[in-house]
Design a protein around this motif. Structure first.
Motif: not given
Ligand SMILES: NC(=O)c1ccc[n+]([C@@H]2O[C@H](COP(=O)([O-])OP(=O)(O)OC[C@H]3O[C@@H](n4cnc5c(N)ncnc54)[C@H](O)[C@@H]3O)[C@@H](O)[C@H]2O)c1
Length: 275
Positions: A100, A79-80, A196-197, A41-43, A18, A16, A249, A13-14, A46
């Motif tokens: 992720m 990324n959302t 994230n880190v 993906d919402i796009d 990654i 992009g 990215n 899912i996603g 992609k």
């Protein structure tokens, strides 16, 4: 977790930076153990482009639920805000999920309770920082102090609303400038790009340990750099990770992509080194 013969079915899912790099790696280096069966993906463009590149027929999932139903392991790389819903839905369905966007998980501890009850596992790759294995080991004896210092070139903070509000002129920074020094929960709120880190280090250290986060705009560095220093009865550990960016990215460190691939590789082998 994997049976020796059956390939594990991955849903991503996603699609992009990654998601697509993990998918491509699975189809090359990890194809003996995994297969990508579903993409979302919402796009839509992609999804189409990645499915074509991987030659995954019928790979486009209708929606998140459809993808979860078709997969053994769900890879979350969006990324959302959708991360929480995706992780919850996968675990509720008894499926494993590799997330992720680890920073988003800090806001909802109920997901960790759900993971403890679920048949599926919640897998959090090390991402863009080194030394989590040692942090987890040290935590067994006790961590008395732990600090994460993140340094980025000043331009790396240009889209941060907190910096704009504070009236900090990034172009005028001529030497290291401390933008933030405080607790992880505030760092995560004010610097979502570092989320994230900081979250991964905090989770590795464990719930009772207070992580101090320092965020520095540094004209000296060309790479996003994360230094972790921790102390306790075990001794003292210092790690420093200097990240190059992912070509797809510039906000994502290449090491984060690699850590996702490595986490899958670890599931496919009986030999565990440095886990
Ligand atoms: N753990 C780490 O150390 C680490 C490091 C870097 C990035 N990340 C995180 O990983 C995530 C993915 O990073 P990336 O570089 O691949 O981002 P990206 O922007 O390249 O790709 C994200 C993709 O998610 C898609 N998307 C957005 N919302 C969606 C939704 N609701 N459903 C399905 N798809 C959706 C977008 O269309 C896009 O294709 C981000 O949240 C990022 O913060 C984690």
């Amino acid at each position: 977790m994997t049976s020796r013969n059956a390939k594990l079915k991955l849903g991503i899912i996603g699609c992009g930076a990654i998601g697509s790099r993990i998918a491509r790696s699975v189809m090359k280096e990890l194809k003996g153990a995994f297969e990508v069966v579903a993409l979302y993906d919402i796009d839509q463009a992609k999804v189409g482009a990645l499915a074509k590149r991987l030659n995954v027929r019928g790979g486009a999932a209708r929606d998140v639920d459809d993808l979860i139903r078709r997969s053994d392991i769900v890879i979350e790389a969006v990324n959302t805000q959708a991360t929480l819903d995706i992780v919850r839905a996968a675990l509720t369905a008894g499926k494993s999920v590799m997330a992720m966007s680890i920073g988003r998980l800090l806001s909802d501890s109920s997901l960790f309770d759900l993971a403890r009850r679920s048949k599926g596992q919640l897998i959090l790759p090390s991402g863009a920082v080194a030394g989590l294995d040692a942090i987890k080991a040290a935590a067994l004896l006790g961590i008395t102090s732990i600090t994460l210092t993140t340094r980025k070139p000043p331009a790396g903070f240009s889209d941060n609303p907190y910096i704009r509000e504070k009236g900090i002129h990034l172009k005028d920074i001529a030497r290291d400038a401390v933008l933030f020094d405080g607790e992880v929960k505030d760092a995560v709120r004010l610097f979502p790009q570092n989320i994230n880190v900081a979250a991964t280090v905090a989770l590795a250290a464990g719930p009772g340990v207070k992580l101090r986060v320092r965020i520095i705009a540094s004209p000296e560095v060309i790479r996003n750099t994360h230094e972790v220093v921790l102390e306790g009865e075990f001794g003292r550990i210092t790690t420093k990770t200097e990240n190059t960016v992912c070509p797809d990215n510039p906000k994502t460190s290449y090491l984060a992509v690699l850590s996702g691939i490595r986490a899958l590789q670890g599931m496919a082998t009986n030999i565990k080194i440095g886990t």
